[in-house]
Design a protein around this motif. Structure first.
Motif, short mmCIF file in Angstrom:
data_model
loop_
_atom_site.label_atom_id
_atom_site.label_comp_id
_atom_site.label_asym_id
_atom_site.label_seq_id
_atom_site.Cartn_x
_atom_site.Cartn_y
_atom_site.Cartn_z
N ILE A 114 0.88 -1.17 0.00
CA ILE A 114 0.00 0.00 0.00
C ILE A 114 0.92 1.22 0.00
CG2 ILE A 114 -1.78 1.28 1.25
CD1 ILE A 114 -2.63 -1.40 2.51
N LEU A 115 0.86 2.02 -1.09
CA LEU A 115 1.80 3.13 -1.26
C LEU A 115 1.10 4.46 -1.02
CD1 LEU A 115 3.50 1.87 -4.56
CD2 LEU A 115 4.14 1.35 -2.19
N HIS A 116 1.57 5.21 -0.02
CA HIS A 116 0.98 6.51 0.29
C HIS A 116 2.03 7.59 0.08
CE1 HIS A 116 0.07 9.93 3.04
NE2 HIS A 116 -1.08 9.81 2.44
N HIS A 117 1.77 8.52 -0.88
CA HIS A 117 2.78 9.52 -1.21
C HIS A 117 2.23 10.93 -1.29
CE1 HIS A 117 5.75 6.42 -1.70
NE2 HIS A 117 4.97 5.79 -2.55
N GLY A 118 1.21 11.24 -0.51
CA GLY A 118 0.83 12.63 -0.33
C GLY A 118 -0.18 13.22 -1.28
N ASN A 119 0.04 14.52 -1.59
CA ASN A 119 -1.03 15.30 -2.19
C ASN A 119 -0.70 15.91 -3.55
OD1 ASN A 119 -3.50 16.72 -2.34
ND2 ASN A 119 -2.55 18.55 -1.48
N VAL A 120 0.55 15.81 -4.02
CA VAL A 120 0.91 16.38 -5.31
C VAL A 120 0.80 15.29 -6.37
CG1 VAL A 120 2.66 17.60 -6.66
CG2 VAL A 120 2.49 18.00 -4.18
N ARG A 121 -0.13 15.48 -7.28
CA ARG A 121 -0.49 14.43 -8.24
C ARG A 121 0.72 13.88 -9.01
NH1 ARG A 121 -5.37 15.14 -12.61
NH2 ARG A 121 -5.23 13.11 -13.61
N SER A 122 1.52 14.77 -9.58
CA SER A 122 2.67 14.32 -10.36
C SER A 122 3.70 13.62 -9.49
CB SER A 122 3.31 15.50 -11.10
OG SER A 122 3.63 16.55 -10.19
N HIS A 123 3.85 14.06 -8.24
CA HIS A 123 4.79 13.41 -7.33
C HIS A 123 4.34 11.98 -7.05
CE1 HIS A 123 6.69 17.28 -5.43
NE2 HIS A 123 6.50 17.39 -6.73
N VAL A 124 3.04 11.83 -6.80
CA VAL A 124 2.49 10.49 -6.51
C VAL A 124 2.81 9.52 -7.65
CG1 VAL A 124 0.38 9.16 -6.17
CG2 VAL A 124 0.65 11.34 -5.00
N VAL A 125 2.54 9.96 -8.88
CA VAL A 125 2.74 9.10 -10.05
C VAL A 125 4.20 8.69 -10.18
CG1 VAL A 125 2.66 9.01 -12.58
CG2 VAL A 125 0.75 10.03 -11.30
N HIS A 126 5.12 9.64 -10.07
CA HIS A 126 6.54 9.33 -10.27
C HIS A 126 7.14 8.53 -9.12
CE1 HIS A 126 7.33 11.25 -14.11
NE2 HIS A 126 6.52 12.23 -13.72
N LYS A 127 6.66 8.77 -7.90
CA LYS A 127 7.15 7.98 -6.77
C LYS A 127 6.70 6.52 -6.89
CE LYS A 127 7.44 11.73 -3.39
NZ LYS A 127 6.95 12.28 -2.12
N VAL A 128 5.43 6.32 -7.24
CA VAL A 128 4.91 4.96 -7.42
C VAL A 128 5.66 4.27 -8.55
CG1 VAL A 128 2.90 3.61 -8.15
CG2 VAL A 128 2.63 5.44 -6.47
N ARG A 129 5.86 5.01 -9.66
CA ARG A 129 6.60 4.43 -10.80
C ARG A 129 8.01 4.00 -10.38
NH1 ARG A 129 11.17 6.45 -12.70
NH2 ARG A 129 10.27 8.53 -12.75
N PHE A 130 8.68 4.85 -9.60
CA PHE A 130 10.04 4.56 -9.16
C PHE A 130 10.09 3.31 -8.28
CE2 PHE A 130 13.95 5.15 -6.74
CZ PHE A 130 14.84 5.59 -7.70
N ILE A 131 9.15 3.20 -7.35
CA ILE A 131 9.10 2.03 -6.46
C ILE A 131 8.83 0.75 -7.26
CG2 ILE A 131 7.75 0.90 -4.63
CD1 ILE A 131 7.45 3.64 -3.33
#
Length: 211
Positions: A114-131
């Motif tokens: 379960i990946l939780h990365h906050g409130n900035v849409r583009s940040h969420v996408v790239h962090k999930v992609r990186f993981i």
């Protein structure tokens, strides 16, 4: 001897917590269970990056009787965006999102992340992609801002609904479900917790059927 209850032993700290009473887990902290089934991954704590609702999700899953072991991981470098992401506004100055080899091993030990990365849409996408580039795991994405499967597929992330073109796939792992509208720094509503639990259970049942 407890009757009618399940006893769980959870190691919640690798180091002393932050703030009054040591309530906020420090970066690099993992709470591990004996049998790795589900891991909840959160951002590094800081003034703007609040790890809550990671612990709420972990507790909620246990309280709802999800009969699987649940771990929690607070990333060592969970702020900012990955170094290979396009230049994005709203990043944390000097911060670069990343994973340590140890964290990759910790995540990959589990069946579901379960990946939780906050409130900035583009940040969420790239962090999930990186993981998911580094970790071959089924993922449930939890965010405050609305994101959809196409947002991830455009960045080469495999999803259960939309797949990138074969030559554009960049991830080993797959986004199986998305739960948006979970406000950073606040306890999730019952409805959102129900969505997270339902998402986890669907993945578990699907994996058990295939096995």
């Amino acid at each position: 001897m407890p009757i009618g209850r399940v006893t769980q032993v959870v190691d919640c700290r690798e180091a002393m917590g932050m703030g009054k009473g040591g309530g906020i887990a420090q970066r690099g902290t993992i709470s591990e269970c004996r049998y790795p089934d589900v891991i909840v991954v959160g951002m590094s704590p800081g003034r703007r990056h609040v790890t809550k609702p990671v612990c709420d999700i972990t507790s909620g899953l246990r309280q709802q009787g999800v009969e699987y072991s649940i771990s929690t991981l607070v990333l060592n470098a969970g702020s900012g965006v990955p170094p290979d992401a396009p230049k994005i506004g709203g990043g944390v100055l000097g911060a670069s999102f990343g994973l340590t080899p140890k964290e990759i091993v910790q995540i990959e030990k589990h069946k579901i992340a379960i990946l939780h990365h906050g409130n900035v849409r583009s940040h969420v996408v790239h962090k999930v992609r990186f993981i998911l580039q580094a970790c071959d795991v089924k993922a449930v994405v939890v965010s405050q801002s609305p994101v959809d499967y196409e947002d991830f597929a455009k960045e080469g992330v495999k999803t259960s609904v939309v797949m990138p073109p074969e030559d554009k796939i960049r991830t080993k792992g797959t986004v199986m479900s998305i739960v948006s509208g979970v406000t950073r720094g606040q306890t999730p509503t019952r409805e959102k917790m129900a969505e997270v639990i339902s998402s986890v259970m669907k993945i578990v049942k699907k994996k058990e059927t295939l096995e």
